[in-house]
Scaffold this motif. Structure first.
Motif, PDB file in Angstrom:
ATOM      1  N   GLN A  43      -4.779   3.003   7.528  1.00 60.59           N
ATOM      2  CA  GLN A  43      -5.082   2.059   6.457  1.00 60.59           C
ATOM      3  C   GLN A  43      -3.831   1.745   5.634  1.00 60.59           C
ATOM      4  O   GLN A  43      -3.584   0.585   5.291  1.00 60.59           O
ATOM      5  N   ILE A  44      -3.044   2.765   5.333  1.00 62.73           N
ATOM      6  CA  ILE A  44      -1.815   2.542   4.560  1.00 62.73           C
ATOM      7  C   ILE A  44      -0.819   1.744   5.395  1.00 62.73           C
ATOM      8  O   ILE A  44      -0.188   0.807   4.909  1.00 62.73           O
ATOM      9  N   GLU A  45      -0.685   2.119   6.652  1.00 57.58           N
ATOM     10  CA  GLU A  45       0.248   1.397   7.519  1.00 57.58           C
ATOM     11  C   GLU A  45      -0.138  -0.069   7.680  1.00 57.58           C
ATOM     12  O   GLU A  45       0.724  -0.926   7.833  1.00 57.58           O
ATOM     13  N   ARG A  46      -1.441  -0.379   7.632  1.00 59.43           N
ATOM     14  CA  ARG A  46      -1.911  -1.770   7.706  1.00 59.43           C
ATOM     15  C   ARG A  46      -1.777  -2.499   6.365  1.00 59.43           C
ATOM     16  O   ARG A  46      -2.033  -3.692   6.266  1.00 59.43           O
ATOM     17  N   GLY A  47      -1.425  -1.753   5.309  1.00 64.33           N
ATOM     18  CA  GLY A  47      -1.257  -2.389   4.006  1.00 64.33           C
ATOM     19  C   GLY A  47      -2.522  -2.471   3.193  1.00 64.33           C
ATOM     20  O   GLY A  47      -2.647  -3.344   2.325  1.00 64.33           O
ATOM     21  N   ASN A  48      -3.472  -1.592   3.444  1.00 61.36           N
ATOM     22  CA  ASN A  48      -4.745  -1.587   2.729  1.00 61.36           C
ATOM     23  C   ASN A  48      -4.530  -1.041   1.309  1.00 61.36           C
ATOM     24  O   ASN A  48      -4.468   0.162   1.094  1.00 61.36           O
ATOM     25  N   ALA A  79       0.840  -1.200   0.000  1.00 60.79           N
ATOM     26  CA  ALA A  79       0.000   0.000   0.000  1.00 60.79           C
ATOM     27  C   ALA A  79       0.877   1.252   0.000  1.00 60.79           C
ATOM     28  O   ALA A  79       0.609   2.208  -0.732  1.00 60.79           O
ATOM     29  N   ALA A  80       1.918   1.249   0.799  1.00 59.70           N
ATOM     30  CA  ALA A  80       2.834   2.394   0.829  1.00 59.70           C
ATOM     31  C   ALA A  80       3.537   2.549  -0.518  1.00 59.70           C
ATOM     32  O   ALA A  80       3.753   3.678  -0.994  1.00 59.70           O
ATOM     33  N   GLY A  81       3.881   1.440  -1.147  1.00 60.59           N
ATOM     34  CA  GLY A  81       4.495   1.494  -2.471  1.00 60.59           C
ATOM     35  C   GLY A  81       3.557   2.070  -3.510  1.00 60.59           C
ATOM     36  O   GLY A  81       3.967   2.865  -4.359  1.00 60.59           O
ATOM     37  N   ILE A  82       2.291   1.692  -3.439  1.00 59.11           N
ATOM     38  CA  ILE A  82       1.287   2.221  -4.375  1.00 59.11           C
ATOM     39  C   ILE A  82       1.129   3.724  -4.176  1.00 59.11           C
ATOM     40  O   ILE A  82       1.101   4.497  -5.137  1.00 59.11           O
ATOM     41  N   VAL A  83       1.040   4.141  -2.918  1.00 53.24           N
ATOM     42  CA  VAL A  83       0.880   5.564  -2.617  1.00 53.24           C
ATOM     43  C   VAL A  83       2.090   6.354  -3.106  1.00 53.24           C
ATOM     44  O   VAL A  83       1.950   7.404  -3.738  1.00 53.24           O
ATOM     45  N   LEU A  84       3.288   5.863  -2.827  1.00 57.08           N
ATOM     46  CA  LEU A  84       4.489   6.571  -3.248  1.00 57.08           C
ATOM     47  C   LEU A  84       4.608   6.606  -4.771  1.00 57.08           C
ATOM     48  O   LEU A  84       4.933   7.641  -5.351  1.00 57.08           O
ATOM     49  N   ALA A  85       4.313   5.497  -5.432  1.00 57.58           N
ATOM     50  CA  ALA A  85       4.349   5.462  -6.900  1.00 57.58           C
ATOM     51  C   ALA A  85       3.331   6.430  -7.487  1.00 57.58           C
ATOM     52  O   ALA A  85       3.626   7.172  -8.438  1.00 57.58           O
ATOM     53  N   ALA A 143      -7.248   1.445  -0.130  1.00 52.50           N
ATOM     54  CA  ALA A 143      -7.073   2.845   0.299  1.00 52.50           C
ATOM     55  C   ALA A 143      -5.922   3.489  -0.477  1.00 52.50           C
ATOM     56  O   ALA A 143      -6.017   4.647  -0.899  1.00 52.50           O
ATOM     57  N   ALA A 144      -4.862   2.732  -0.674  1.00 49.58           N
ATOM     58  CA  ALA A 144      -3.700   3.254  -1.407  1.00 49.58           C
ATOM     59  C   ALA A 144      -4.057   3.576  -2.855  1.00 49.58           C
ATOM     60  O   ALA A 144      -3.666   4.619  -3.386  1.00 49.58           O
TER      61      ALA A 144
END
Length: 141
Positions: A112-117, A55-61, A120-121
């Motif tokens: 949500q992002i920290e949980r890997g959702n 999820a963090a990767g999706i958000v950053l990308a 949401a990402a």
């Protein structure tokens, strides 16, 4: 054929320094934008990505793409370096404001992002890219 090649090389030699300068400034603006984005987000994308949080990767990308799209538009439509810098800064500010607005609308997205959702990402990333496309279109006039 040789005259044509000489002409092409002359044009390339004259235009290449301008291209490299404009490209370099735009890459610097992108790097500044990504840095500021990471400062503004309530989570630490790079450490989450290092832990395998998709999820963090999706958000950053999504953020990198969303910052790059209007910068590319500015680069494509402006010829003066000052134009590229000024409109590039406007583009970055609009994209960073988008993050803040989404953070207000999507309550709890940090957790949500920290949980890997990933859902949401993807919502955050898609919103950022959509605004980036509108931003780029508006700047292209």
């Amino acid at each position: 054929m040789e005259a044509t090649l000489d002409h092409i090389l002359d044009v390339l030699g004259g235009a290449l320094p301008t291209l490299l300068t404009q490209f370099g400034i735009t890459v610097i603006l992108l790097a500044i934008g990504v840095f500021l984005y990471q400062l503004l987000t309530p989570f630490h994308e790079r450490s989450l990505v290092a832990q395998g949080n998709s999820a963090a990767g999706i958000v950053l990308a999504g953020a990198v793409l969303a910052l790059a799209i209007p910068l590319a538009s500015t680069l494509a439509t402006s010829t003066a370096l000052i134009d590229i810098v000024l409109w590039g800064v406007v583009a970055l500010v609009l994209q960073l404001v988008t993050l803040l607005v989404v953070a207000l609308v999507l309550r709890g997205f940090k957790e949500q992002i920290e949980r890997g959702n990933d859902a949401a990402a993807l919502t955050l990333a898609a919103t950022q890219v959509a605004v980036a496309l509108l931003n780029a279109g508006a700047m292209a006039g």
